[in-house]
Design an enzyme around this catalytic site. Structure first.
Site, PDB file in Angstrom:
ATOM      1  CB  SER A 133     -17.640  13.631  62.799  1.00 38.64           C
ATOM      2  OG  SER A 133     -16.448  12.990  62.415  1.00 38.64           O
ATOM      3  CE1 TYR A 161     -17.097  16.331  57.706  1.00 40.77           C
ATOM      4  CE2 TYR A 161     -15.814  15.635  59.604  1.00 40.77           C
ATOM      5  CZ  TYR A 161     -16.872  15.430  58.735  1.00 40.77           C
ATOM      6  OH  TYR A 161     -17.688  14.332  58.896  1.00 40.77           O
TER       7      TYR A 161
END
Ligand code: NAD
Length: 252
Positions: A134, A147
């Protein structure tokens, strides 16, 4: 794809994983689609892929994924670690159980799947590991400690696998998207709209795309296209890379 490679893809009942299964199957791979959600079965079938239901936070189930691919197709050539979840809370209030689930699913499972697939890739002298990271693998956002930590860690795993695989014909790369139009992001848009008393289009424009040069969401098929390239013979010189597909987010 020049040969009918065997691909294992995780997190395939929706979003990016689903698009990757559809793309690799269309390119001629034999694909094992893996997800905790049994709805993935019909989705995999429609794409011409096999399905295996597994909760990847469980290490034993990770081992079973690779064993199943080998039983069914005789090998594993390509591993796409994609399954992921999101939980937003500041560090002070972040539940320990959520932290552990996110690290188990998004960092430990990719490690265990890589470890289990490695001997098959080594024996064949050919392997492709593609980790869906990401933009949060290189930058942080408040409220996303687990995350962001898992995605930063995934870059470390990718680079280590690239170094260890270099002499074995195994490449390992990370794909780093900004906001992709998937159920994971649609839930975030709705949450942010409620939280900030905005309408959803304002959330996309003012929160999600404020850092982007290209002002739109990414489509899952665009990420699948990058994965298909990294999984191909043509990409044999690309390894240890963080492949941005981020609308120019990290260019500033
Ligand atoms: P999604 O919610 O649409 O799909 C995630 C899939 O993972 C689902 O099918 C879900 O059932 C599966 N999954 C969840 N927990 C699981 C478990 N314990 N075991 C097995 N499967 C499980 O999400 P998405 O947006 O397609 O995200 C896919 C990946 O891409 C994630 O790793 C995410 O972090 C990453 N990513 C997404 C975006 C984005 O904007 N959507 C951006 C950057 C990175």
């Amino acid at each position: 794809m020049s040969k009918s490679r065997v691909a294992v893809v995780t997190g395939t009942s929706s979003g990016i994983g689903r698009a990757v299964v559809e793309r690799l199957a269309a390119d001629g791979c034999r694909v094992l689609a893996v997800d905790a959600n049994p709805e993935g079965e019909a989705i995999a079938q429609a794409a011409g892929a096999a399905f295996f239901q597994a909760d990847l936070t469980d290490g034993q189930q990770c081992a079973r994924v690779i064993a199943t691919a080998v039983e069914r197709f005789g090998n594993v050539d390509i591993l796409v670690n994609n399954a992921g979840i999101q939980h937003v809370a500041d560090i002070e209030n972040f539940p320990e159980a959520k932290w552990r689930t996110i690290i188990d699913l998004m960092l430990t499972a990719p490690f265990l799947l890589t470890q289990a697939a490695w001997p098959y890739m080594r024996q064949g002298g050919w392997g492709r590991i593609v980790n869906i990271a990401s933009i949060h693998a290189s930058v942080a956002s408040p409220g996303k400690s687990a995350y962001v930590s898992a995605k930063h860690g995934l870059i470390g795993l990718t680079r280590t696998a690239a170094l260890e695989g270099g002499e074995l014909g195994i490449t390992a790369n990370a794909v780093c998207p900004a906001y992709v139009r998937t159920p994971l992001v649609e839930r975030q848009i709705a949450d942010q709209a409620r939280l900030n008393r905005m309408d959803e289009s304002e959330v996309v424009e003012k929160i999600m795309l404020s850092g982007a040069a290209v002002k739109r969401l990414i489509e899952p098929g665009e990420v699948a296209g990058v994965v298909a390239y990294l999984a191909s013979d043509q990409a044999s010189a690309v390894t240890g890379a963080d492949w941005s597909i981020d609308l120019g987010w990290t260019a500033r």
